[in-house]
Write a protein that holds these residues in place. Structure first.
Motif, PDB file in Angstrom:
ATOM      1  N   VAL A   8      12.935   7.306   7.983  1.00  0.00           N
ATOM      2  CA  VAL A   8      13.612   9.087   7.687  1.00  0.00           C
ATOM      3  C   VAL A   8      12.239   9.323   7.517  1.00  0.00           C
ATOM      4  O   VAL A   8      12.584  10.478   6.933  1.00  0.00           O
ATOM      5  CB  VAL A   8      13.569   8.389   6.063  1.00  0.00           C
ATOM      6  N   ARG A   9      11.064   9.066   8.137  1.00  0.00           N
ATOM      7  CA  ARG A   9       9.952  10.454   7.379  1.00  0.00           C
ATOM      8  C   ARG A   9      10.031  10.363   8.807  1.00  0.00           C
ATOM      9  O   ARG A   9       9.703  12.507   9.060  1.00  0.00           O
ATOM     10  CB  ARG A   9       8.923   9.140   7.291  1.00  0.00           C
ATOM     11  N   CYS A  10       9.495   9.881   9.750  1.00  0.00           N
ATOM     12  CA  CYS A  10       9.644  10.656  11.401  1.00  0.00           C
ATOM     13  C   CYS A  10      10.530  10.681  12.407  1.00  0.00           C
ATOM     14  O   CYS A  10      10.508  11.483  13.470  1.00  0.00           O
ATOM     15  CB  CYS A  10       8.618  10.070  11.971  1.00  0.00           C
ATOM     16  N   CYS A  35       9.471   3.392   9.980  1.00  0.00           N
ATOM     17  CA  CYS A  35       8.720   2.420  10.712  1.00  0.00           C
ATOM     18  C   CYS A  35       7.898   2.371  10.360  1.00  0.00           C
ATOM     19  O   CYS A  35       7.044   2.082   9.086  1.00  0.00           O
ATOM     20  CB  CYS A  35       8.541   3.679  11.942  1.00  0.00           C
ATOM     21  N   THR A  36       6.784   1.310  11.028  1.00  0.00           N
ATOM     22  CA  THR A  36       5.697   0.431  10.718  1.00  0.00           C
ATOM     23  C   THR A  36       4.857   1.217  10.559  1.00  0.00           C
ATOM     24  O   THR A  36       3.285   1.410   9.463  1.00  0.00           O
ATOM     25  CB  THR A  36       5.355  -0.218  11.598  1.00  0.00           C
ATOM     26  N   PHE A  37       4.432   2.421  11.302  1.00  0.00           N
ATOM     27  CA  PHE A  37       3.808   3.489  11.788  1.00  0.00           C
ATOM     28  C   PHE A  37       3.754   4.488  10.092  1.00  0.00           C
ATOM     29  O   PHE A  37       2.764   4.744   9.105  1.00  0.00           O
ATOM     30  CB  PHE A  37       4.217   4.965  13.117  1.00  0.00           C
ATOM     31  N   CYS A  38       4.825   4.616   9.857  1.00  0.00           N
ATOM     32  CA  CYS A  38       5.331   5.395   8.726  1.00  0.00           C
ATOM     33  C   CYS A  38       4.518   4.279   7.244  1.00  0.00           C
ATOM     34  O   CYS A  38       4.187   5.670   6.446  1.00  0.00           O
ATOM     35  CB  CYS A  38       6.545   6.146   8.429  1.00  0.00           C
ATOM     36  N   GLN A  39       4.855   3.768   7.355  1.00  0.00           N
ATOM     37  CA  GLN A  39       4.753   2.853   6.196  1.00  0.00           C
ATOM     38  C   GLN A  39       2.826   2.443   6.176  1.00  0.00           C
ATOM     39  O   GLN A  39       2.421   3.292   5.137  1.00  0.00           O
ATOM     40  CB  GLN A  39       4.456   1.235   6.511  1.00  0.00           C
ATOM     41  N   ALA A  40       2.279   2.828   7.268  1.00  0.00           N
ATOM     42  CA  ALA A  40       0.300   2.427   7.189  1.00  0.00           C
ATOM     43  C   ALA A  40       0.492   3.519   6.706  1.00  0.00           C
ATOM     44  O   ALA A  40      -0.796   4.183   6.430  1.00  0.00           O
ATOM     45  CB  ALA A  40       0.238   2.248   9.009  1.00  0.00           C
ATOM     46  N   ALA A  41       0.630   5.073   7.556  1.00  0.00           N
ATOM     47  CA  ALA A  41      -0.144   6.123   7.820  1.00  0.00           C
ATOM     48  C   ALA A  41       0.387   6.622   5.737  1.00  0.00           C
ATOM     49  O   ALA A  41      -0.521   7.904   5.092  1.00  0.00           O
ATOM     50  CB  ALA A  41       1.644   7.698   8.002  1.00  0.00           C
ATOM     51  N   GLY A  42       0.798   5.491   4.440  1.00  0.00           N
ATOM     52  CA  GLY A  42       0.435   5.950   3.666  1.00  0.00           C
ATOM     53  C   GLY A  42       1.888   6.461   2.811  1.00  0.00           C
ATOM     54  O   GLY A  42       2.435   7.607   3.195  1.00  0.00           O
ATOM     55  N   ASN A  43       1.788   6.539   1.127  1.00  0.00           N
ATOM     56  CA  ASN A  43       2.948   6.439   0.133  1.00  0.00           C
ATOM     57  C   ASN A  43       2.858   7.354  -0.498  1.00  0.00           C
ATOM     58  O   ASN A  43       1.183   7.727  -0.532  1.00  0.00           O
ATOM     59  CB  ASN A  43       2.442   5.001  -0.300  1.00  0.00           C
TER      60      ASN A  43
END
Ligand code: ZN
Ligand code: ZN
Length: 134
Positions: free
Chosen positions: A87-89, A126-134
């Motif tokens: 939903v983010r990227c 996705c894993t990238f967006c989870q790692a990119a911060g909350n």
């Protein structure tokens, strides 16, 4: 009743749309399909493409889903594929497993329904967006 009787005869335009969809990897928007068809068939109108896709969809030959930005994406029904969409990227990933095929078989056997296709979509981060911060 023979199952082939369900499929009405296609017009040349509808056959052309179907043939073009066969050459496409994954999904395509009406606009992009229209542009592709125009390369070889200059007289084809956008309304004809819209109508053709709708006819093919009602016959169970073509399926559609709505992307995160609200665009309708079309593909051939035999391309049985599910997606996870971030939903983010807005990146979509193909999902290999499908538990719905079993349910589909039961609907056909026990309730005598003719299922053309089903949809199943997953949404999240996705894993990238989870790692990119909350
Ligand atoms: Zn993402
Ligand atoms: Zn499935």
């Amino acid at each position: 009743m023979s199952s082939t009787g369900l499929i009405a005869r296609l017009t040349p335009h509808q056959e052309r749309i179907l043939k073009t969809l066969e050459t496409i990897e994954g999904e395509i928007s009406t606009q992009d399909l229209y542009i592709q068809l125009r390369n070889t068939h200059k007289t084809l109108g956008l309304a004809t493409v819209y109508r053709g896709l709708e006819v093919l969809r009602l016959q169970g030959l073509v399926q559609s889903r709505t992307s995160t930005d609200g665009e309708s994406l079309y593909s051939l029904v035999q391309k049985h594929q599910h997606y996870f969409t971030c939903v983010r990227c807005s990146k979509s990933m193909e999902i290999d497993a499908c538990p719905v095929c079993q349910v589909e078989a039961e609907l056909e056997q026990k309730q005598s329904l003719k299922v053309f296709y089903h949809t199943l979509e997953f949404f999240g981060l996705c894993t990238f967006c989870q790692a990119a911060g909350n």
